[in-house]
Design a protein around this motif. Structure first.
Motif, short mmCIF file in Angstrom:
data_model
loop_
_atom_site.label_atom_id
_atom_site.label_comp_id
_atom_site.label_asym_id
_atom_site.label_seq_id
_atom_site.Cartn_x
_atom_site.Cartn_y
_atom_site.Cartn_z
N THR A 70 0.83 -1.21 0.00
CA THR A 70 0.00 0.00 0.00
C THR A 70 0.87 1.26 0.00
O THR A 70 0.72 2.13 -0.85
CB THR A 70 -0.91 0.02 1.24
OG1 THR A 70 -0.13 -0.41 2.36
CG2 THR A 70 -2.11 -0.88 1.07
N THR A 75 -2.77 -3.77 -5.09
CA THR A 75 -2.87 -2.31 -5.17
C THR A 75 -2.70 -1.93 -6.65
O THR A 75 -2.53 -2.81 -7.48
CB THR A 75 -1.74 -1.67 -4.35
OG1 THR A 75 -0.50 -2.27 -4.77
CG2 THR A 75 -1.92 -1.91 -2.87
N GLN A 128 -5.56 2.90 -2.56
CA GLN A 128 -4.89 1.60 -2.43
C GLN A 128 -5.52 0.83 -1.27
O GLN A 128 -5.30 1.22 -0.14
CB GLN A 128 -3.40 1.80 -2.18
CG GLN A 128 -2.72 2.83 -3.06
CD GLN A 128 -2.63 2.40 -4.52
OE1 GLN A 128 -2.87 1.23 -4.82
NE2 GLN A 128 -2.26 3.32 -5.40
N PRO A 129 -6.29 -0.20 -1.54
CA PRO A 129 -6.68 -0.78 -2.82
C PRO A 129 -7.82 0.02 -3.45
O PRO A 129 -8.55 0.70 -2.74
CB PRO A 129 -7.17 -2.17 -2.42
CG PRO A 129 -7.70 -2.00 -1.04
CD PRO A 129 -6.84 -0.96 -0.39
N TYR A 187 -5.48 7.85 -6.49
CA TYR A 187 -5.03 6.45 -6.60
C TYR A 187 -5.23 5.74 -5.27
O TYR A 187 -4.28 5.54 -4.51
CB TYR A 187 -3.55 6.40 -7.03
CG TYR A 187 -3.35 6.96 -8.43
CD1 TYR A 187 -3.52 6.14 -9.54
CD2 TYR A 187 -3.03 8.29 -8.63
CE1 TYR A 187 -3.35 6.65 -10.83
CE2 TYR A 187 -2.87 8.81 -9.91
CZ TYR A 187 -3.04 7.98 -11.00
OH TYR A 187 -2.90 8.49 -12.27
N ALA A 196 2.77 1.79 -3.18
CA ALA A 196 1.91 2.29 -4.27
C ALA A 196 1.60 3.77 -4.07
O ALA A 196 1.60 4.55 -5.03
CB ALA A 196 0.63 1.47 -4.33
#
Ligand code: HEM
Length: 645
Positions: free
Chosen positions: A393, A567, A452-453, A450, A396
Motif C-alpha cells: 500500500t 494495489t 490503495q486498494p 489512486y 503504491a
C-alpha cells in the motif's frame, strides 16, 4: 482489492452475446439526484493514461488504449451490457455456480431464461452484463467507472453465471462498512488470501477478527508511531543515498521497485524487528516475500484457479516455488517469535498501555509482552498480514505521488518550498511532521486519485437493503473506492491533482468528514489499523526525497499505465531521472491560523502529517466516529483510540 478468479472465469465462459436493451440514463447515486454528463472517456483520459514527457509524438499503445476505451463507452451506451430480470435470479445463480460445473451450467441457463422473460417487480437493481473480452487488458476498476456513470451508485454486474454488486454510492458504502458492518464478511478476499494470511486480521471475520483486532490495535499506540518516525527517516535516507549515486552516475531509476524496497525495509523492522535491507541487496528472504506477494496478486486476477487442482498444485514449478517461499518465511517468523519471547522473558520492563522496548519497538514485541494468548500459527498469520498490508500500500502511494508530482510541477515547487522551510539537516521529527501541512495534503490528494486498494470486497451474511434495493444473503460486493474518489458529482475537477482542494487550516480529510466519499483507509470497524503509521511514513519519505532531488520522467520512458494487483501498479515501472537540487531554499508563505480546542487551548491550524482516523482534528470526528474516543492530545493533534469493547 483485485477481482477474484471466479469473476474472470465466469466472465470468460459467459456467452459473448448479451441481452440488449436500452441502458438507463447516466446517473450517480442510487435513487438520488441525477446528472447527465458528457461521455466519460474524454473527461478523465489525461489522468488514466499519461505518456511520459519526452516520449514525443503520438504513442501507439496510448492510441490503442484510447480506442479501446471509446469502444467500450460506445458499447455501454448502446445497451449491450444492460440486462433485465428479477432481482432474485443473480444471487440464486451465484449460489448454484458455487456447486461446480453442473451448478454453473444451471446458473447460466437460469440467468438467461429469467433475464429474457421475467417481469420486473419492485425496485430492482440496474444490471449490467457482458463478456470479459470487453474489459481484458485493463485494470478492472477502470471499466467499472464507465459502468457506474451509466448504471448508477449500485448495480449488479453479471458475467455469465457469476454476479457482483458494484457500489459507488457513499451512503451505501457507509451502510456496508460502518452502520451494518456486522452483516458483511470479507468473502472472496478471505478465500484468495487464505494461503498467505490464514486468519490474519485482513481476511479474518467474526470472533477471530474481534479478538485479534482487540490485541493488535493497542500495539500501534502514539509512542510506537512516534518512534517509527525515526525508522522512516533512516530508511528514506538510505534511499536518498542510492539516488545520490544514480544522480551522480547519470543513470535513470525505476522508482516503483525502489519504493517497494523502502517500504519492505520499514515494515519488516516495524512489525517484527527484521532487517530485510532490501534497498542494499537481494537475499533469499526478500525474494521469498516477493514470490508470495506476486502469487497473491496472480491468484486474484487469474482466470483459472490452477492452484486448487489437486495434483497440479504439487507438480507445478510455480506452486512449488510459492510453497518453498512460504516455508522459508514461516521459519524466519518462527525464529523471530522465539527470539522475541526470550527477550521478553529476560527484560524487566513493566507492561503498560504505551509499553515499548527501545531496542525492539516492534508490534511483535508488544504483542508478546502484553501476554497475548495466541497460537504461533495465528501470530504468524497476523505478522504476515501486516507485512503485506503495510508494504504494498505505502509503496503504491509513493509511486503514484511521485508520478503525479512529475506531471504537476507547480505542486512540486510548492511542496519543495514547504519542505525547505521546515526540514533541517537531521531526520524529520514529530514536530516537523506537524508543520508539513502541504506535504500531507499532497499525500491526501494522491490517495484520492489512486486509492490503495481501489476496491473493497465484502459478502452479505444476511438479507439487507442497499439504499432502495433489497439484496439477499451471499451477495459478493465490490465497493469501488476509485469511483467514489472520482465521482464528478462530489468532486470538482475530479481527475485533477489539486492538493489545494483540502485547505491547510481545515480538518484532515477522512471518511467521516467527507461522508464516505473519501475512503483512503476504509471506514467503520474494519478501518485500517496502520493509517497514522502510513501517513507519517509517506510524508517523511516524500519530504526527504523532494528536499534533496528533482524528479522528472526519464526521456523515452514508456507511458505510465495502471494494472491491478492488490494495489494499483504501473505496467512498466516508473522510470525517472533524478537530479540533485541546487536551488537555494525558498521560504514559503504558509498561512497558519490559530484555532482553539474544545478546552480553550490554542494551537496552530489543523493537524498535519496526521492520520485520517486514528488522529482526527475536529469534534465532528468525535461525534461521527462512535468506535473511537479521544485518548490523548498533543498540541494541534487530537489522538483517538478505539473503544475495544
Ligand atoms: C498508505 C498505506 C495504507 C493504505 C492506503 C491502507 C489502506 C487500508 C484499507 C483501505 C483498509 C480497509 C480494508 C477493508 O475494509 O476491506 C485497510 C485495512 C487494514 N490495514 Fe491498511 N493501509 C495502509 C497501511 C497499512 C499499514 C502500514 C498497516 C500495518 C502496519 C496496515 C494494516 C492494515 C490491517 C491489519 C487492516 C485490516 C483491519 C481490519 O480488518 O480490522 N495498513 N488498510
Amino acid at each position: 482489492m483485485p477481482l477474484h478468479p471466479a469473476m474472470a472465469t465466469a466472465a470468460g465462459s459467459g456467452s459473448g452475446s448479451s441481452i440488449s436493451t436500452a441502458p438507463p440514463s447516466r446517473h450517480f447515486g442510487s435513487g438520488q439526484g441525477r446528472l447527465r454528463l458528457a461521455p466519460a472517456p474524454s473527461r478523465r483520459s489525461p489522468l488514466l493514461r499519461c505518456s511520459a514527457p519526452g516520449a514525443g509524438g503520438p504513442d501507439p499503445a496510448l492510441e490503442e488504449q484510447r480506442r479501446r476505451k471509446a469502444e467500450l463507452a460506445a458499447r455501454i451506451s448502446s445497451g449491450e451490457f444492460t440486462a433485465q430480470g428479477p432481482g432474485w435470479v443473480a444471487p440464486l445463480a451465484a449460489r448454484l455456480a458455487r456447486l461446480g460445473p453442473p451448478g454453473e451450467l444451471a446458473a447460466g441457463l437460469l440467468t438467461k431464461v429469467a433475464g429474457a422473460g421475467a417481469a420486473r417487480r419492485g425496485p430492482e437493481l440496474p444490471q449490467a452484463t457482458g463478456s470479459i473480452s470487453s474489459v481484458v487488458g485493463e485494470a478492472f476498476f477502470i471499466p467499472l467507472y464507465d459502468l457506474f456513470l451509466t448504471y448508477g451508485g449500485v448495480f449488479r454486474l453479471n458475467f455469465g453465471p457469476k454476479s457482483f454488486l458494484i457500489v459507488s454510492d457513499p451512503a451505501v458504502a457507509k451502510h456496508i462498512l460502518r452502520d451494518n458492518a456486522k452483516a458483511y464478511s470479507k468473502g472472496i478476499l478471505a478465500e484468495i488470501l487464505e494461503f498467505v494470511m490464514g486468519t490474519g486480521l485482513i481476511p479474518a471475520d467474526g470472533e477471530v477478527w474481534r479478538v485479534r483486532r482487540r490485541a493488535i490495535v493497542p500495539a500501534m499506540h502514539q509512542k510506537y508511531v512516534t518512534a517509527m518516525i525515526g525508522l522512516f527517516g533512516k530508511a528514506s535516507d538510505r534511499l536518498c543515498q542510492k539516488l545520490d549515486k544514480a544522480a551522480m552516475d547519470g543513470e535513470d531509476v525505476e522508482m516503483e521497485s525502489l519504493f517497494s524496497r523502502l517500504t519492505l525495509d520499514v515494515i519488516g523492522k516495524a512489525v517484527f524487528n527484521y532487517e530485510f535491507d532490501s534497498l542494499s541487496y537481494d537475499n533469499g528472504i526478500v525474494e521469498a516475500v516477493y514470490v508470495t506477494l506476486r502469487e497473491a496478486e496472480m491468484r486474484s486476477t487469474s482466470p483459472i484457479p490452477t492452484w486448487e487442482i489437486p495434483i497440479w498444485k504439487d507438480i507445478s514449478p510455480r506452486q512449488r516455488k510459492v510453497n518453498e517461499a512460504l516455508v522459508l518465511i514461516n521459519n524466519i517468523l518462527d525464529e523471530l517469535i522465539a527470539t522475541c519471547k526470550r527477550m521478553v522473558d529476560e527484560e524487566d520492563l513493566q507492561f503498560h498501555e504505551e509499553y515499548m522496548n527501545e531496542q525492539d519497538p516492534s508490534i511483535l514485541h508488544f504483542l508478546l509482552a502484553s501476554g497475548d494468548d495466541v497460537s504461533s500459527k495465528q501470530l504468524r498469520d497476523d505478522l504476515m498480514t501486516m507485512l503485506i498490508a503495510g508494504h504494498e500500500t505505502s509503496a503504491a502511494v509513493l509511486t503514484w505521488t511521485f508520478y503525479l508530482l512529475s506531471k504537476y510541477p507547480n505542486v512540486m515547487s510548492k511542496l519543495q518550498a514547504e519542505v525547505d522551510a521546515v526540514l533541517g539537516d537531521g531526520l524529520p521529527t514529530l514536530e516537523d511532521l506537524k508543520k508539513l501541512k502541504y506535504t500531507t495534503r499532497v499525500i491526501n490528494e494522491s490517495l484520492r486519485l489512486y486509492p490503495q486498494p481501489p476496491v473493497l470486497i465484502r459478502r452479505s451474511l444476511e438479507d439487507d437493503m442497499l439504499g432502495e434495493y433489497p439484496i439477499g444473503r451471499g451477495e459478493d460486493i465490490f465497493i469501488s473506492v476509485w469511483n467514489l474518489h472520482r465521482c464528478p458529482k462530489h468532486w470538482e475537477d475530479a481527475d485533477v491533482f489539486n492538493p489545494e482542494r483540502w485547505p491547510l487550516d481545515g480538518p484532515n480529510p477522512n471518511e467521516t468528514n467527507q461522508k464516505f466519499s473519501y475512503l483512503p483507509f476504509g471506514g467503520g470497524p474494519r478501518k485500517c489499523v496502520g493509517d497514522m503509521f502510513a501517513t507519517f511514513e509517506n510524508v517523511v519519505a516524500t519530504a526527504m526525497l523532494v528536499k534533496r532531488f528533482d524528479f522528472q520522467m526519464a526521456p523515452g520512458a514508456p507511458p505510465v499505465e495502471m494494472t491491478t494487483g492488490a494495489t494499483i501498479h504501473t505496467t512498466k515501472g516508473l522510470n525517472m531521472t533524478v537530479t540533485r537540487r541546487t536551488r537555494p531554499p525558498v521560504i514559503p508563505n504558509l498561512q497558519m491560523k490559530v484555532v482553539s480546542d474544545s478546552e480553550g487551548r490554542t494551537f496552530s491550524t489543523a493537524p498535519v502529517g496526521v492520520s485520517t482516523a486514528s488522529i482526527a482534528s475536529g469534534e465532528d470526528q468525535q461525534e461521527e466516529t462512535p468506535d473511537r474516543t479521544i485518548e490523548q492530545k498533543l498540541p494541534g493533534v487530537l489522538l483517538y483510540k478505539e473503544k475495544l469493547s
